[in-house]
Scaffold this active site. Sequence first.
Site, PDB file in Angstrom:
ATOM      1  N   MET A 190      -7.182  -3.617  17.517  1.00  0.00           N
ATOM      2  CA  MET A 190      -8.641  -3.439  17.625  1.00  0.00           C
ATOM      3  C   MET A 190      -9.361  -4.629  18.274  1.00  0.00           C
ATOM      4  O   MET A 190     -10.447  -4.475  18.809  1.00  0.00           O
ATOM      5  CB  MET A 190      -9.257  -3.198  16.247  1.00  0.00           C
ATOM      6  CG  MET A 190      -8.675  -2.028  15.508  1.00  0.00           C
ATOM      7  SD  MET A 190      -8.547  -0.601  16.538  1.00  0.00           S
ATOM      8  CE  MET A 190      -7.151   0.185  15.790  1.00  0.00           C
ATOM      9  N   GLY A 204      -4.161   2.243  14.558  1.00  0.00           N
ATOM     10  CA  GLY A 204      -4.634   1.947  13.218  1.00  0.00           C
ATOM     11  C   GLY A 204      -4.390   3.033  12.191  1.00  0.00           C
ATOM     12  O   GLY A 204      -4.348   2.766  11.001  1.00  0.00           O
ATOM     13  N   GLN A 205      -4.246   4.272  12.654  1.00  0.00           N
ATOM     14  CA  GLN A 205      -4.150   5.391  11.720  1.00  0.00           C
ATOM     15  C   GLN A 205      -2.794   6.077  11.858  1.00  0.00           C
ATOM     16  O   GLN A 205      -2.147   5.991  12.899  1.00  0.00           O
ATOM     17  CB  GLN A 205      -5.252   6.403  12.004  1.00  0.00           C
ATOM     18  CG  GLN A 205      -6.647   5.822  11.854  1.00  0.00           C
ATOM     19  CD  GLN A 205      -7.707   6.894  12.001  1.00  0.00           C
ATOM     20  OE1 GLN A 205      -7.962   7.637  11.072  1.00  0.00           O
ATOM     21  NE2 GLN A 205      -8.303   6.985  13.169  1.00  0.00           N
ATOM     22  N   CYS A 257     -11.382   3.492  17.333  1.00  0.00           N
ATOM     23  CA  CYS A 257     -10.299   2.513  17.172  1.00  0.00           C
ATOM     24  C   CYS A 257      -9.402   2.373  18.398  1.00  0.00           C
ATOM     25  O   CYS A 257      -8.818   1.312  18.581  1.00  0.00           O
ATOM     26  CB  CYS A 257      -9.490   2.754  15.897  1.00  0.00           C
ATOM     27  SG  CYS A 257      -8.459   4.199  15.842  1.00  0.00           S
ATOM     28  N   MET A 258      -9.251   3.374  19.212  1.00  0.00           N
ATOM     29  CA  MET A 258      -8.283   3.195  20.291  1.00  0.00           C
ATOM     30  C   MET A 258      -8.661   3.823  21.633  1.00  0.00           C
ATOM     31  O   MET A 258      -7.831   3.886  22.535  1.00  0.00           O
ATOM     32  CB  MET A 258      -6.917   3.703  19.852  1.00  0.00           C
ATOM     33  CG  MET A 258      -6.942   5.136  19.389  1.00  0.00           C
ATOM     34  SD  MET A 258      -5.639   5.484  18.217  1.00  0.00           S
ATOM     35  CE  MET A 258      -4.244   5.338  19.246  1.00  0.00           C
ATOM     36  N   LYS A 284       0.848  -1.209   0.000  1.00  0.00           N
ATOM     37  CA  LYS A 284       0.000   0.000   0.000  1.00  0.00           C
ATOM     38  C   LYS A 284       0.873   1.244   0.000  1.00  0.00           C
ATOM     39  O   LYS A 284       0.621   2.196  -0.720  1.00  0.00           O
ATOM     40  CB  LYS A 284      -0.875   0.040   1.264  1.00  0.00           C
ATOM     41  CG  LYS A 284      -2.083  -0.828   1.215  1.00  0.00           C
ATOM     42  CD  LYS A 284      -3.122  -0.416   2.245  1.00  0.00           C
ATOM     43  CE  LYS A 284      -2.664  -0.560   3.663  1.00  0.00           C
ATOM     44  NZ  LYS A 284      -2.676  -1.921   4.186  1.00  0.00           N
TER      45      LYS A 284
HETATM   46  S1  SF4 Z   1       2.821   2.804   7.447  1.00  0.00           S
HETATM   47 FE1  SF4 Z   1       1.655   0.889   7.326  1.00  0.00          FE
HETATM   48  S2  SF4 Z   1       0.597   0.983   5.357  1.00  0.00           S
HETATM   49 FE2  SF4 Z   1       2.270   2.470   5.278  1.00  0.00          FE
HETATM   50  S3  SF4 Z   1       4.006   1.391   4.382  1.00  0.00           S
HETATM   51 FE3  SF4 Z   1       4.188   1.235   6.603  1.00  0.00          FE
HETATM   52  S4  SF4 Z   1       3.212  -0.709   7.094  1.00  0.00           S
HETATM   53 FE4  SF4 Z   1       2.518  -0.136   5.026  1.00  0.00          FE
END
Ligand code: SF4
Lengths: 758, 80
Positions: free
Chosen positions: A344, A381-382, A174-175, A85
């Site tokens: 989570m 998560g963010q 989320c947290m 990603k």
């Molecule tokens: S921050 Fe998360 S989504 Fe972005 S490169 Fe690193 S592991 Fe992948």
Amino acid sequence: MITRRDFLKGMAASVALMTAGCTSRERGKVKTDSGEQQTAEKWVKGVCRYCGTGCGVLAGVTRGKIVAVKGDPECPVNKGRLCIKGILLPKIIDTKDRVKKPLIKKDGKFVEASWDEALNLIAEKFTSAVKEYGPDSVGFYGSGQTFAEETYVASKLFRAGFGTNNIDGNPRTCMASAVAGFLTTYGEDEPSGTYADIEAADTFFLIGSNLAEAHPVLFSRLVDRKNADPNKIKIIVADPRRTRTADIADYHLAFTPGRDLSMLNAMAYVIVTEGLTDEKFINEHTEFKMGQGDTMTYEQYKAFLQDYVPEKVSDAAGVPPEIIREIARLFADKNRNTMSMWCMGLNQRSRGVWVNNLVHNLHLITGKICRPGNTPFSLTGQPSACGSVREVGGLSHLLPCHRMVANAEHRKQMAELWRIPEERMPSKPGYHTLAMFKAAVEDKLKCLWVMTTNPGQSLPNLNYYRPGMEKTFLVVSEAYHPTRTSELADVVLPAALWMEKEGIYGNGERRTQHLAKAIDPPGEAKSDLWTLIEVTKRCGFPELVEGFTDDPATVFKEYQKCSVGTGMQLASYDRYKKEHGLTWPVLSDDAPETYIRYAEPWDPLVKPGEGIKFYGRPNGRAVIWLRPQQDPVEMPDKDYPYFLTTGRMLEHWHTGTMTFNVPELKSAAPEMYVEINPEDAAALGIKEDDLVNITSRRATCKMRAKLNGRGTPKPGVVYASFHDQVQERMINFVLLDAFDPGSKQPEYKVCAVRLSKA
Amino acid sequence: MAISGIIVKVQLGLLDEVKAVLDSMDNISVEAVSPNKEIVAVMESKSLDDMKKECFALEKIAGVIGVYPSFVTTEDEIEE
Ligand code: SF4
């Protein structure tokens, strides 16, 4: 003569070799340097836009476009490595659905408008709602993806301007339970350790986390650690679903959803009864509490644990007693360092705070904290849920730098810092997330500003909450349109996206990182910081933003002042611009970052000779909580016989506004599906790829079945990812909106459903 | 054309087998094995979409734990 293609291949090889830690001899073999060739005109330092790992990213810019991406080799988080990603990030920028002009809904249709018209309309609606219905009739719903400076200005506008604490954000979903877990145990939010503990730990206890898909680069660090000494390093993964993370584990504990409180107490029982505790640590640094904070004794704790003899709880918890005993011994082994990681799976629960407390308990009774490789570590998560919400005070009960709304002294400090009379600081905590959207349904919330998040898709029990969003005067600041939230809006403001603006993020390990601007935003899109400052002025509060410009340094300077004297003191903006992130507290621009909190010699807030001090607590002692098993609010029954649990997959992120815009990711995972255990599927006559109805008391979703996909839930449990944007596959319609009474975090992780072939 | 530098994480004991598979692939050149026993390679793909598909295909090879790109350039794509 090296061709351009050879050169680019050489660059790719050389970056990968360096990232993988290969020797300069191996790197030297690669043909790269033709003397004149470059992969991009300039490289700009940033941070990944997705998960809370916070990988450093370098964006290569040529002719105003990002043409290459590499992991930042100097960022200690990822040392040059990225996941799929992250490497495809530039693809989120030039998409067809970017909003380039403000949009106002007129007669049910969005029409383009000038910034002046849109901003004046917002100012007029919000100020007249406050005049007519009072300050609590307006609200702000932010995000762990905004910059710290943006939430800071929003907080100032709503609290010091409108006079309401109705400012919350998606980190609540989320947290919030992790926050409350840290606060109730240590009196201070955020982890004591950092990612560096991964390289120092011997035993890893992962619970409620699928690191391989949700935090891939941290997973690669975990795999490195395992491979460095495969016989010594042990990984325990507790998850009702077999995941790619579980595939590398030495133990996979497929516990029954919601029964992890029993399992964790049973581990504590084994540790206490088999003499595996660290009595000195318990005596010197802890105390015992129950309920709302009633003081208990160690003896009472031991008596409480009698209900959690492994043999008594194993059937209900779904984990054999001998395995509970084995992992408890491994966790507590005095010759090993133990790191817990969770996400989570623990937080999104109606007893999320309690189950967080129980993980902390295991570290406190064994003294496995405040030393390298020994830490209870909550993953986020963010990219900036910590840096831009928890730390800035972007939740309805928080003020900047971990101050609390309910604390009069904290309100007084903020009034002084904001140069306003103390009585202008509202004392009543505002609406938490679900209460805010419920107030919109009930017509109590007249105006709502949503920034960089998509509650029209991400809230649970969506059939109940979406009509409220439609009813209220809804402003959405977004890079993309339409989203499942912007489609309900009255005004959509075009927002600059990743690398189109500058600012500060803070990741899950207390690391504050600067992102530079690499390219201009498209059309008339602006940074949210500029928008917030403009609205603040137009609402009649120019004094609140005096000296602020859309240069975030002007705002950060004031925010940094708020951090002085707190447990999370920050460095100057200039320093963050130069560094590749620093873990707070950082007491001056000459001071180092902090690796381990609460302990000498790492934490500068612990005085020489104090050793270990949990200074967030009045008596310096962390709390071991007596927290009983309590089941989720909705358990399976004869009508709805299966547990439903939800989560992330590697290719997508949150509501997919970014990742479904990346053709490569969209084609890899074009639609979400439901994972069913093959035994259950056989009993129901469901085969691979059959369309299945997933029905709860609230709604039905239709998804294709996967029986042996990348994850397999235990019998009786089904799993679906929540990223899909197509209404019949938006699983959050099905979910329950029960929430934890302490953290107010919704119970996304457990509800009851029935299945049938569609 | 997408050119990427990738790091392939492999289950212990299966390094040689995975390396042999990668060596046999036309669009992949194996550059080194890192001190952590990871395979470092360069992959040439027609497009980013192909690059992604090939990364996911690599993850399906027996013994591969994960594929981590560390560099990708799409320079040729924007010149088209
Ligand atoms: S921050 Fe998360 S989504 Fe972005 S490169 Fe690193 S592991 Fe992948």
